[in-house]
Enzyme design. Structure first.
Site, mmCIF file in Angstrom:
data_model
loop_
_atom_site.group_PDB
_atom_site.id
_atom_site.type_symbol
_atom_site.label_atom_id
_atom_site.label_comp_id
_atom_site.label_asym_id
_atom_site.label_seq_id
_atom_site.Cartn_x
_atom_site.Cartn_y
_atom_site.Cartn_z
ATOM 1 N N LYS A 171 34.986 37.490 38.374
ATOM 2 C CA LYS A 171 36.079 37.058 37.523
ATOM 3 C C LYS A 171 37.200 38.100 37.596
ATOM 4 C CE LYS A 171 35.033 35.582 33.363
ATOM 5 N NZ LYS A 171 36.119 34.597 33.479
ATOM 6 N N GLY A 172 38.359 37.706 37.103
ATOM 7 C CA GLY A 172 39.451 38.674 37.045
ATOM 8 C C GLY A 172 40.686 38.263 37.815
ATOM 9 N N GLU A 198 37.189 39.531 28.744
ATOM 10 C CA GLU A 198 36.262 38.418 28.983
ATOM 11 C C GLU A 198 34.814 38.911 29.001
ATOM 12 O OE1 GLU A 198 39.176 35.529 31.660
ATOM 13 O OE2 GLU A 198 37.907 36.981 32.654
ATOM 14 N N GLY A 221 42.818 36.349 36.771
ATOM 15 C CA GLY A 221 43.894 36.379 35.777
ATOM 16 C C GLY A 221 44.044 37.736 35.106
ATOM 17 N N ASP A 249 36.051 32.959 39.281
ATOM 18 C CA ASP A 249 36.672 32.856 40.601
ATOM 19 C C ASP A 249 35.634 32.600 41.683
ATOM 20 O OD1 ASP A 249 39.454 33.444 39.778
ATOM 21 O OD2 ASP A 249 38.547 35.301 39.095
#
EC number: 5.3.1.6
Length: 236
Positions: free
Chosen positions: A103-104, A112, A106, A93
């Site tokens: 990230k995260g 991940e 989603g 992201d």
């Protein structure tokens, strides 16, 4: 590129393909989550089908990746069955100049991080909008938390200077539930000066499973850009 093709979609395809092209036969591949990584999974499947790639096993980071891998004919395995991951491909992201990530988006960052950290080579696929000078500039930091600990964790995050909010479902009443059955708290920090320190501090709060700061994990970033209406891929 045809006039009707969406340049952003084409760019994501190109970046996904560039990552898929780096996968070698006989590899165990971490399969990430998200729209750009989905194209990488598709192209790995196409390379297998054509015989260009042989003897691949995938380790998915989410239900989404599992479904896509099955759709494109990539055999799956688990961390219990393998002693290595050769390469992992995943989106992000935000990416800072040191290749640290948030990230995260989603809600899959826990799985991940496990897979991406184990990989010999971790390739991040993004479009140029995800490149930032400083993490936390455009994207809230996701923190996965056990449901029973939600309130004390949010209070602890506020003491660290963050503004936490529980991520709510879209087309679903109530909070987003991760693949592990937990809640996601999205946190606004005015600035994240030391991502490595913040990553550890957050993970030390009882009830926090994992947060979306990925520090010192990334080996290669493939960035899709559109120049004069043509998609290009550059590497850092």
């Amino acid at each position: 590129m045809s006039a009707s093709a969406d340049p952003v979609k084409v760019m994501k395809e190109q970046v996904g393909k560039a990552a898929a092209d780096r996968v070698k036969s006989g590899s165990i591949v971490g399969l990430g989550t998200g729209s750009t990584t989905a194209y990488a999974i598709q192209y790995i499947g196409e390379r297998l089908k054509s015989g260009d790639l042989k003897d691949i096993q995938g380790i998915p980071t989410s239900f989404q990746a599992t479904v896509l891998a099955k759709e494109y004919g990539i055999p799956l395995t688990t961390l219990d069955e393998v002693d290595r991951i050769d390469v992992a491909i995943d989106g992000a992201d935000e990416v800072d100049p040191n290749k640290n990530l948030i990230k995260g988006g989603g809600a899959a960052h826990t799985r991940e991080k496990i897979v991406d950290s184990l990989a010999e080579e971790f390739i991040v696929v993004v479009d140029s909008s995800k490149m930032v000078d400083r993490l936390g500039s455009t994207f809230l930091l996701p923190v996965e938390v056990l449901p029973m600990a939600m309130t004390p964790v949010m209070k602890a995050i506020e003491k660290l200077g963050g503004q936490p909010q529980l991520r709510m479902g879209v087309k679903k009443a109530g909070p987003v539930i991760s693949d592990q059955g937990n809640f996601i708290i999205d946190v606004k920090f005015d600035r994240i000066d030391n991502p490595a320190e913040l990553e550890k501090t957050l993970n030390n709060i009882p009830g926090v499973l994992e947060n979306g700061l990925f520090v010192g994990v990334t080996d290669v970033v493939l960035i899709g850009e559109i120049k004069e209406n043509q998609p290009t891929v550059r590497e850092i």
